[in-house]
Motif scaffolding. Structure first.
Motif, mmCIF file in Angstrom:
data_model
loop_
_atom_site.group_PDB
_atom_site.id
_atom_site.type_symbol
_atom_site.label_atom_id
_atom_site.label_comp_id
_atom_site.label_asym_id
_atom_site.label_seq_id
_atom_site.Cartn_x
_atom_site.Cartn_y
_atom_site.Cartn_z
ATOM 1 N N LEU A 75 68.023 93.728 7.779
ATOM 2 C CA LEU A 75 68.556 92.662 7.401
ATOM 3 C C LEU A 75 68.645 92.529 5.710
ATOM 4 O O LEU A 75 69.704 91.912 5.111
ATOM 5 C CB LEU A 75 67.912 91.263 7.681
ATOM 6 C CG LEU A 75 68.188 91.039 9.216
ATOM 7 C CD1 LEU A 75 67.444 89.736 9.536
ATOM 8 C CD2 LEU A 75 69.633 90.798 9.779
ATOM 9 N N ALA A 76 67.620 93.005 5.128
ATOM 10 C CA ALA A 76 67.780 93.276 3.548
ATOM 11 C C ALA A 76 68.733 94.119 3.110
ATOM 12 O O ALA A 76 69.570 93.898 2.096
ATOM 13 C CB ALA A 76 66.407 93.552 3.100
ATOM 14 N N VAL A 77 69.268 95.262 3.798
ATOM 15 C CA VAL A 77 70.277 95.942 3.563
ATOM 16 C C VAL A 77 71.427 95.450 3.770
ATOM 17 O O VAL A 77 72.294 95.669 3.027
ATOM 18 C CB VAL A 77 70.050 97.449 4.346
ATOM 19 C CG1 VAL A 77 71.221 98.250 3.996
ATOM 20 C CG2 VAL A 77 68.679 98.173 3.825
ATOM 21 N N GLU A 78 71.581 94.861 4.952
ATOM 22 C CA GLU A 78 72.729 94.279 5.414
ATOM 23 C C GLU A 78 73.420 93.276 4.240
ATOM 24 O O GLU A 78 74.463 93.103 3.975
ATOM 25 C CB GLU A 78 72.884 93.495 6.688
ATOM 26 C CG GLU A 78 74.135 93.001 7.304
ATOM 27 C CD GLU A 78 73.720 92.662 8.730
ATOM 28 O OE1 GLU A 78 74.762 92.110 9.426
ATOM 29 O OE2 GLU A 78 72.515 92.775 9.495
ATOM 30 N N GLY A 129 63.502 86.586 10.288
ATOM 31 C CA GLY A 129 63.718 86.409 11.589
ATOM 32 C C GLY A 129 64.830 85.624 11.862
ATOM 33 O O GLY A 129 65.422 85.526 13.184
ATOM 34 N N LEU A 130 65.982 85.159 10.959
ATOM 35 C CA LEU A 130 67.081 84.301 11.549
ATOM 36 C C LEU A 130 67.855 84.727 10.096
ATOM 37 O O LEU A 130 67.698 84.416 9.257
ATOM 38 C CB LEU A 130 66.498 83.088 11.713
ATOM 39 C CG LEU A 130 67.864 82.124 12.207
ATOM 40 C CD1 LEU A 130 68.208 82.430 13.407
ATOM 41 C CD2 LEU A 130 67.472 80.704 12.164
ATOM 42 N N VAL A 131 69.426 84.878 10.678
ATOM 43 C CA VAL A 131 70.416 84.649 9.690
ATOM 44 C C VAL A 131 71.406 83.675 10.438
ATOM 45 O O VAL A 131 71.810 83.858 11.539
ATOM 46 C CB VAL A 131 71.182 86.100 9.814
ATOM 47 C CG1 VAL A 131 72.629 86.143 9.150
ATOM 48 C CG2 VAL A 131 70.338 86.948 8.853
ATOM 49 N N ALA A 132 72.005 82.859 9.629
ATOM 50 C CA ALA A 132 72.885 81.865 9.914
ATOM 51 C C ALA A 132 74.292 81.833 8.951
ATOM 52 O O ALA A 132 73.891 82.045 7.845
ATOM 53 C CB ALA A 132 72.321 80.557 9.839
ATOM 54 N N TYR A 133 75.427 81.951 9.463
ATOM 55 C CA TYR A 133 76.498 81.780 8.944
ATOM 56 C C TYR A 133 77.647 81.158 9.744
ATOM 57 O O TYR A 133 77.660 81.049 10.952
ATOM 58 C CB TYR A 133 77.047 83.261 8.238
ATOM 59 C CG TYR A 133 77.271 84.163 9.459
ATOM 60 C CD1 TYR A 133 78.557 84.106 10.224
ATOM 61 C CD2 TYR A 133 76.484 84.919 9.924
ATOM 62 C CE1 TYR A 133 78.707 85.230 11.015
ATOM 63 C CE2 TYR A 133 76.609 85.796 10.910
ATOM 64 C CZ TYR A 133 77.658 85.915 11.464
ATOM 65 O OH TYR A 133 78.118 87.032 12.565
ATOM 66 N N LEU A 147 82.512 92.268 11.782
ATOM 67 C CA LEU A 147 81.051 91.666 11.629
ATOM 68 C C LEU A 147 80.072 92.801 11.817
ATOM 69 O O LEU A 147 80.423 94.061 11.912
ATOM 70 C CB LEU A 147 81.085 91.143 13.154
ATOM 71 C CG LEU A 147 82.117 89.971 13.339
ATOM 72 C CD1 LEU A 147 81.790 89.381 14.939
ATOM 73 C CD2 LEU A 147 81.832 88.886 12.364
ATOM 74 N N ASP A 148 78.932 92.589 11.767
ATOM 75 C CA ASP A 148 77.578 93.134 12.157
ATOM 76 C C ASP A 148 77.476 94.261 11.292
ATOM 77 O O ASP A 148 77.695 95.525 11.681
ATOM 78 C CB ASP A 148 77.458 93.489 13.680
ATOM 79 C CG ASP A 148 76.202 93.558 14.062
ATOM 80 O OD1 ASP A 148 75.226 94.332 12.876
ATOM 81 O OD2 ASP A 148 75.636 93.638 15.155
ATOM 82 N N TRP A 149 77.023 94.224 9.880
ATOM 83 C CA TRP A 149 76.842 95.364 9.040
ATOM 84 C C TRP A 149 75.324 95.771 9.118
ATOM 85 O O TRP A 149 74.908 96.424 8.089
ATOM 86 C CB TRP A 149 77.198 94.971 7.553
ATOM 87 C CG TRP A 149 78.793 94.359 7.579
ATOM 88 C CD1 TRP A 149 79.420 93.422 8.224
ATOM 89 C CD2 TRP A 149 79.843 95.250 6.997
ATOM 90 N NE1 TRP A 149 80.834 93.381 7.628
ATOM 91 C CE2 TRP A 149 80.933 94.516 7.137
ATOM 92 C CE3 TRP A 149 79.951 96.300 6.083
ATOM 93 C CZ2 TRP A 149 82.191 95.033 6.524
ATOM 94 C CZ3 TRP A 149 81.087 96.780 5.522
ATOM 95 C CH2 TRP A 149 82.225 96.223 5.642
ATOM 96 N N ALA A 150 74.557 95.616 10.191
ATOM 97 C CA ALA A 150 73.386 95.906 10.163
ATOM 98 C C ALA A 150 72.762 97.357 10.000
ATOM 99 O O ALA A 150 72.016 97.905 9.580
ATOM 100 C CB ALA A 150 72.828 95.458 11.409
ATOM 101 N N ASN A 151 74.026 98.183 10.504
ATOM 102 C CA ASN A 151 73.948 99.766 10.611
ATOM 103 C C ASN A 151 74.277 100.295 9.014
ATOM 104 O O ASN A 151 74.543 101.346 8.720
ATOM 105 C CB ASN A 151 74.284 100.479 11.580
ATOM 106 C CG ASN A 151 73.584 100.041 12.841
ATOM 107 O OD1 ASN A 151 72.356 100.144 12.723
ATOM 108 N ND2 ASN A 151 74.068 99.606 13.717
#
Length: 326
Positions: free
Chosen positions: A83-86, A110-114, A245-249
């Motif tokens: 999450l820090a990288v994302e 443990g949680l992201v909200a937008y 969406l979803d830039w986790a990788n």
């Protein structure tokens, strides 16, 4: 297809009052915690869970004023670490990408909200068969979907180095490191899965062919598939790309990685359309890039099989091995 899989029996802690995975909180608890942190009243009765993601559990929920929100919880510690990288990547690309990206209003381990971006996913992946179903035809109107997606990829891949230098995780890997990691996976798969000799030989030839590999790495999204592209349907006219969406990788890596899942989901026709649009938008389509993407696409099943082994999902192993054998 997502580039990584998740272990549903792991546990993520780190948000006071909210645990992850095996201790998924109820809607009341989750809504109460997020409401306190956001200063926004979320209605637990509106909560709807989406467990289709490999890395994150998503809850769709509405605020008292009707605004839809997204709550994302990592399924395992490794996903929480990303999450820090994302978050850093989103900050780097937000004013560069021509379509909306998530605007995080809450970010804890443990949680992201937008606020939810408008539109619906362009497709979804069956969690058992790993087959995609499209909610629209990606080839019908390239100017509405493939072309804005290509412009987005060009914007990401051309992000200046000074915007990525401070990404968590240390300095970027060198191009040869990408090959080394794939070679390690191939060696492990040969030992643990018994890969067909002909396939193994072709992958080895691909790994050894210097012409196919990039001479520099760039910022990549890392998980570009229909489920991570949103489309809006106007009252008249075809659907149009409305979000990524979803830039986790996201990471510094091989630009070909951002074409592999679209190849898998839509076949070579979608790949070729996306590459044509990428070239037209100013992206570098070097000699051999298409062959390189096709090879990465076939190797994706090795990755899925190994993730199946690591996460105790024999169905994934079976599906992947049948694809490798075909």
């Amino acid at each position: 297809m997502s580039a990584t899989a998740s272990s549903e029996d792991s546990r993520v802690s780190g948000v006071s009052g909210v645990s992850g995975v095996s201790g998924v909180p109820g809607a009341e608890e989750l809504a109460a915690y997020a409401s306190r942190e956001l200063g926004v009243t979320l209605d637990p009765a509106s909560a709807r869970a989406d467990d289709s993601g490999w890395d994150f559990r998503v809850t769709h929920i509405r605020a008292a004023d009707g605004t839809p929100w997204i709550l994302r919880q990592p399924r395992r510690p490794e996903a929480a670490d990303r999450l820090a990288v994302e978050g850093a990547v989103l900050a780097a690309v937000r004013d560069r990408v021509p379509v909306p990206v998530p605007d995080w209003r809450l970010h804890t381990p443990g949680l992201v909200a937008y606020p939810r971006l408008p539109g619906e996913a362009a497709g979804s992946e069956d969690p058992d068969t790993l087959v995609y179903g499209w909610s629209m035809d990606p080839l019908a109107h390239p100017d509405r979907y493939l072309e804005p997606l290509a412009r987005s990829l060009v914007a990401v891949h051309s992000t200046p180095p000074d915007r990525t230098r401070e990404l968590p995780g240390g300095p970027p890997a060198a191009p040869e490191d990408v090959r080394a990691r794939i070679a390690d996976k191939l060696a492990r798969a040969r030992t643990e899965l018994g890969l067909p000799a002909a396939r193994t030989r072709r992958w080895r030839e691909w790994l050894d062919d210097d012409r196919l590999w990039p001479d520099r790495l760039v910022l990549v999204h890392g998980d570009v598939h229909p489920g991570h592209t949103l489309v809006e349907r106007p009252p008249s006219g075809p659907p149009v790309l409305s979000g990524l969406l979803d830039w986790a990788n996201a990471d510094i890596g091989d630009p070909a990685a951002d074409f592999v899942d679209m190849l898998y989901a839509g076949g070579t026709a979608v790949l070729d359309g996306l590459l044509d649009a990428y070239r037209a938008a100013g992206g570098e389509v070097r000699a051999g890039l298409r062959d390189h993407i096709l090879a990465r696409g076939s190797f994706l099943w090795v990755h899925v099989a190994l993730r199946g082994l690591d996460t105790g999902r024999p169905a994934w192993v079976e599906t992947a091995m049948s694809r490798i054998a075909s």
